[in-house]
Design a protein around this motif. Sequence first.
Motif: not given
Length: 211
Positions: A24-26, A89-99, A160-163, A197-205
């Motif tokens: 959703s975050f474009r 893969y990420w399994d939440d389409p709003r993951a980046l928006e939330k981060l 991690k989301m890193i500056r 944050v407890c996101g749990n959207f990252y799917c580590y295959r």
Amino acid sequence: SIIIPVYGVEPYLFRCARSVLEQSFRDLELILVDDGSPDHSPEICDGLAAEDSRVRVIHKLNGGLSDARNAGLEQATGEYVLFLDGDDYWDDPRALEKLCARVQESNADILNFSYKKVYEDSGEVVPYFCTPDMPLGLPLPAQMEYLVKHGLFIASACNKMIRRALLQDLRFEKGVYSEDIVWCMDLAAKAASMDYVCGNFYCYRQRSHSI
């Protein structure tokens, strides 16, 4: 900037990349680093770039995971950087928006987030780090204490989301396994603020033929 190293992940790559492009975050750039992949992954990368102007592709000779991530970092222009492996893969389409909303609040240099392991053979999904979000407004020592106490600062680049400013002179060591370990310690030493944050959207295959 989301950096995906690509090598031998033809069956997984499209889902991986689409999980970013369908966020959703474009306002993002997706950097696909073809590390001399011997399958049809390079063509998939080029096809994704032809479909979406936010996709940039780097084709290079094979140099390994560290070299591919480093090549992506050289081209990244975003204020923040995330890494995603080509078979994950990420399994939440709003993951980046939330981060992004969270770093707007915390202004953290590093935002850690939880993940889950997806076992390819059995289909089992195991979540990790189901710990409440870190309280906002803590000083750095208390932030570090929270991460250590709950085992949340792990040696992985992918949760991690890193500056990006922290990464100007920080690169992955080439030619070794578990390259994340030293890199994450060097990264922590550079940070003026941390968050979780407890996101749990990252799917580590988890698959048998992956490093």
